[in-house]
Design a protein around this motif. Structure first.
Motif, PDB file in Angstrom:
ATOM      1  N   VAL A   1      -7.026 -12.137  -1.222  1.00 56.58           N
ATOM      2  CA  VAL A   1      -7.872 -11.384  -2.142  1.00 56.58           C
ATOM      3  C   VAL A   1      -9.306 -11.442  -1.602  1.00 56.58           C
ATOM      4  O   VAL A   1      -9.839 -12.527  -1.396  1.00 56.58           O
ATOM      5  CB  VAL A   1      -7.809 -11.956  -3.573  1.00 56.58           C
ATOM      6  CG1 VAL A   1      -8.777 -11.231  -4.492  1.00 56.58           C
ATOM      7  CG2 VAL A   1      -6.383 -11.884  -4.117  1.00 56.58           C
TER       8      VAL A   1
ATOM      9  N   VAL B   1      -7.322  -6.433  -1.213  1.00 62.95           N
ATOM     10  CA  VAL B   1      -6.636  -7.485  -0.491  1.00 62.95           C
ATOM     11  C   VAL B   1      -6.583  -7.131   0.985  1.00 62.95           C
ATOM     12  O   VAL B   1      -6.631  -5.952   1.353  1.00 62.95           O
ATOM     13  CB  VAL B   1      -5.207  -7.726  -1.038  1.00 62.95           C
ATOM     14  CG1 VAL B   1      -5.259  -8.225  -2.477  1.00 62.95           C
ATOM     15  CG2 VAL B   1      -4.335  -6.486  -0.934  1.00 62.95           C
TER      16      VAL B   1
ATOM     17  N   TYR C   1      -7.634  -5.263  -7.352  1.00 62.55           N
ATOM     18  CA  TYR C   1      -8.146  -6.168  -6.324  1.00 62.55           C
ATOM     19  C   TYR C   1      -8.183  -5.436  -4.990  1.00 62.55           C
ATOM     20  O   TYR C   1      -7.414  -4.513  -4.760  1.00 62.55           O
ATOM     21  CB  TYR C   1      -7.206  -7.372  -6.144  1.00 62.55           C
ATOM     22  CG  TYR C   1      -6.996  -8.180  -7.386  1.00 62.55           C
ATOM     23  CD1 TYR C   1      -7.741  -9.331  -7.621  1.00 62.55           C
ATOM     24  CD2 TYR C   1      -6.061  -7.810  -8.344  1.00 62.55           C
ATOM     25  CE1 TYR C   1      -7.548 -10.084  -8.771  1.00 62.55           C
ATOM     26  CE2 TYR C   1      -5.870  -8.547  -9.493  1.00 62.55           C
ATOM     27  CZ  TYR C   1      -6.615  -9.688  -9.698  1.00 62.55           C
ATOM     28  OH  TYR C   1      -6.437 -10.424 -10.833  1.00 62.55           O
TER      29      TYR C   1
ATOM     30  N   TYR D   1      -1.332 -11.551   1.802  1.00 60.43           N
ATOM     31  CA  TYR D   1      -2.652 -10.930   1.719  1.00 60.43           C
ATOM     32  C   TYR D   1      -3.629 -11.928   1.115  1.00 60.43           C
ATOM     33  O   TYR D   1      -3.252 -12.751   0.295  1.00 60.43           O
ATOM     34  CB  TYR D   1      -2.618  -9.695   0.815  1.00 60.43           C
ATOM     35  CG  TYR D   1      -1.844  -8.533   1.389  1.00 60.43           C
ATOM     36  CD1 TYR D   1      -2.505  -7.504   2.051  1.00 60.43           C
ATOM     37  CD2 TYR D   1      -0.468  -8.456   1.259  1.00 60.43           C
ATOM     38  CE1 TYR D   1      -1.807  -6.432   2.567  1.00 60.43           C
ATOM     39  CE2 TYR D   1       0.240  -7.388   1.773  1.00 60.43           C
ATOM     40  CZ  TYR D   1      -0.434  -6.372   2.433  1.00 60.43           C
ATOM     41  OH  TYR D   1       0.260  -5.317   2.947  1.00 60.43           O
TER      42      TYR D   1
END
Length: 64
Positions: A31, A47, A45, A29
């Motif tokens: 960010v 992602v 976060y 992933y």
């Protein structure tokens, strides 16, 4: 407390959950956004991997 990961950094889930069974556990992933701490004080976060975007807590991800 500062975020451990930065925007555009590549991460992976430490342990995919039940709803992630269809996603390969080695999925990487990116960010895409730093989010504020949740009710427990843990940073979060946004992602993204391909078409999948989700919110994760800092404890749920590790550097890829």
């Amino acid at each position: 407390m500062p975020h451990k990961f930065k925007v555009k950094q590549m991460v992976r889930l430490k342990q995919p959950g039940v709803s992630d069974k269809w996603i390969n556990s080695t999925s990487i992933y990116e960010v895409v956004r730093l989010m504020p701490a949740d009710q427990t004080g843990e940073l979060s976060y946004r992602v993204k991997s391909g078409m999948t975007e989700r919110a994760v807590r800092e404890s749920e991800i590790q550097r890829a």
